[in-house]
Motif scaffolding. Structure first.
Motif, short mmCIF file in Angstrom:
data_model
loop_
_atom_site.label_atom_id
_atom_site.label_comp_id
_atom_site.label_asym_id
_atom_site.label_seq_id
_atom_site.Cartn_x
_atom_site.Cartn_y
_atom_site.Cartn_z
N THR A 98 -43.57 -7.72 -19.97
CA THR A 98 -44.34 -6.81 -20.82
C THR A 98 -44.43 -5.46 -20.13
OG1 THR A 98 -46.53 -7.28 -19.87
CG2 THR A 98 -45.77 -8.72 -21.68
N VAL A 99 -44.58 -4.42 -20.95
CA VAL A 99 -44.75 -3.07 -20.39
C VAL A 99 -46.04 -3.00 -19.59
CG1 VAL A 99 -45.04 -0.63 -20.97
CG2 VAL A 99 -43.40 -2.03 -22.24
N GLU A 100 -47.08 -3.68 -20.07
CA GLU A 100 -48.38 -3.64 -19.38
C GLU A 100 -48.27 -4.22 -17.97
OE1 GLU A 100 -48.79 -3.25 -23.63
OE2 GLU A 100 -47.85 -4.84 -22.44
N ARG A 278 -39.37 -0.50 -14.88
CA ARG A 278 -40.32 -0.42 -15.98
C ARG A 278 -39.70 0.23 -17.21
NH1 ARG A 278 -42.64 3.09 -19.76
NH2 ARG A 278 -44.83 2.58 -20.09
N GLU A 279 -38.83 1.24 -17.01
CA GLU A 279 -38.15 1.89 -18.13
C GLU A 279 -37.27 0.89 -18.88
OE1 GLU A 279 -35.18 5.70 -19.02
OE2 GLU A 279 -35.90 5.31 -16.98
N VAL A 280 -36.59 0.03 -18.12
CA VAL A 280 -35.76 -1.01 -18.74
C VAL A 280 -36.63 -1.98 -19.53
CG1 VAL A 280 -34.28 -2.98 -18.22
CG2 VAL A 280 -33.92 -0.80 -17.04
N ALA A 285 -38.71 -4.60 -24.48
CA ALA A 285 -39.89 -4.97 -25.28
C ALA A 285 -39.81 -4.36 -26.67
CB ALA A 285 -41.16 -4.50 -24.56
N ALA A 286 -39.33 -3.12 -26.77
CA ALA A 286 -39.18 -2.49 -28.08
C ALA A 286 -38.13 -3.21 -28.91
CB ALA A 286 -38.81 -1.02 -27.91
N ALA A 287 -37.04 -3.63 -28.29
CA ALA A 287 -36.00 -4.36 -29.00
C ALA A 287 -36.52 -5.70 -29.52
CB ALA A 287 -34.79 -4.58 -28.09
N ARG A 298 -40.58 2.63 -31.73
CA ARG A 298 -40.55 3.69 -30.74
C ARG A 298 -40.98 3.12 -29.38
NH1 ARG A 298 -40.30 8.88 -32.23
NH2 ARG A 298 -41.90 9.67 -30.82
N THR A 299 -40.31 3.56 -28.34
CA THR A 299 -40.61 3.05 -27.01
C THR A 299 -41.86 3.71 -26.44
OG1 THR A 299 -39.29 4.72 -25.87
CG2 THR A 299 -38.15 2.71 -26.57
N ALA A 300 -42.33 3.16 -25.31
CA ALA A 300 -43.50 3.73 -24.65
C ALA A 300 -43.22 5.17 -24.20
CB ALA A 300 -43.89 2.87 -23.44
#
Length: 311
Positions: A98-100, A278-280, A285-287, A298-300
């Motif tokens: 997760t991005v978090e 984290r960018e990856v 996560a968006a996909a 839209r991505t973070a």
């Protein structure tokens, strides 16, 4: 005595790549092994000539850095725990699920001034990095077409029994490899559209900040006859194929150790540090969200919640 590393994980990748490279590296001391299965930890420690640990905190107390070869959800928790203990991080891809979770690791690493590397195998071969630098300098790319079709569930494949790979599929396992060589050339992704296809495949369109578009297809369950790994840029310079790595996995991991040690000596900051990891994760996560919802996501980075900067 070199920088003291604790190895977390006892599976095939931990033993044959992380452990083998650390045990052979002249600047590293493999101080111990921890695993969720204590019997496997004891056996791997015996093979590598080091000590097994039954307790995470005990191993953290005895090392300067951690090398983690565990499923990404387990890695995310352990990496954060290690960073809070002030330990440098040598991690595997993907950084987290997760991005978090990835954000928490990035923030803790930055605030404590820790070195970090996320191991994307081909990004630790100079042939690949030289190509990416030239391609980024040349510019003029309209997009990329990438296919990574693996077939790991065949008899005898050492990764086929991995529960997290069966659950999360090629998007999270081999998708990071594709993104690791696309993002340095085309730049940050702002919008993602993804659909699921046959054989647990995921097909992703990425719109990058400067207008380029990527088309990425991945799976771990391809028909054995249809396996493929190709990443092809196109634009003003025609077509250019990203080369494969020129090092074995163990040699590439040795380079990752070198790059972590250089940061420990000179200060944090690496093209494959936790910020890049984290960018990856943000793109993956968006996909996944797009494939589940049937909508573009839209991505973070696009929504203004991108990775924190080093100060």
């Amino acid at each position: 005595m070199g920088v003291r590393f604790g190895l977390f994980g006892t599976g095939f990748w931990a033993a044959e790549t992380h452990g083998a490279a650390l045990a052979a590296h002249p600047g590293a001391t493999l101080a111990g092994v921890w695993g969720r299965d204590t019997a496997k930890a004891e056996e791997l420690a015996r093979v590598l000539g080091t000590r097994p640990y039954a307790d995470v905190d005990a191993l953290l107390a005895d090392v300067d850095a951690v090398a983690i070869a565990l499923p990404p959800d387990v890695q995310g928790d352990l990496a954060l725990r290690a960073a809070r203990a002030g330990r440098h991080l040598l991690l595997d891809k993907p950084l987290a699920l997760t991005v978090e979770a990835a954000d928490a690791i990035v923030t803790e690493t930055r605030d404590r001034g820790l070195a970090s590397v996320v191991f994307f195998t081909s990004r630790f071969s100079e042939s690949v990095n030289d190509f990416l630098r030239r391609a980024a300098d040349d510019g003029g790319w309209d997009g990329v077409r990438a296919t990574l079709f693996a077939s790991i569930f065949q008899p005898g494949n050492p990764y086929g029994a991995s529960p997290w790979r069966r659950e999360r599929g090629g998007l999270w396992d081999v998708g990071p490899h594709v993104l690791s060589v696309v993002l340095p050339v085309l730049g940050p992704v702002e919008e993602v559209t993804a659909v699921r296809g046959p054989r647990d495949s995921v097909h992703v369109l990425t719109r990058h900040r400067d207008g380029a578009v990527g088309s990425l297809s991945v799976t771990l369950d391809a028909a054995p006859e249809s396996g493929a790994f190709s990443v092809d840029l196109y634009g003003e310079h025609g077509w250019r194929s990203v080369p494969g790595g020129d090092r074995s996995a163990v040699e590439a991991y040795g380079s990752a150790v070198d790059r972590l040690l250089a940061q420990i000596a000179d200060g944090p900051g690496d093209p494959c540090d936790v910020r890049f990891g984290r960018e990856v994760v943000a793109v993956l996560a968006a996909a996944e969200s797009s494939a589940d919802s049937g909508r573009a996501v839209r991505t973070a980075e696009a929504t203004g919640t991108g990775p924190v900067a080093w100060e």
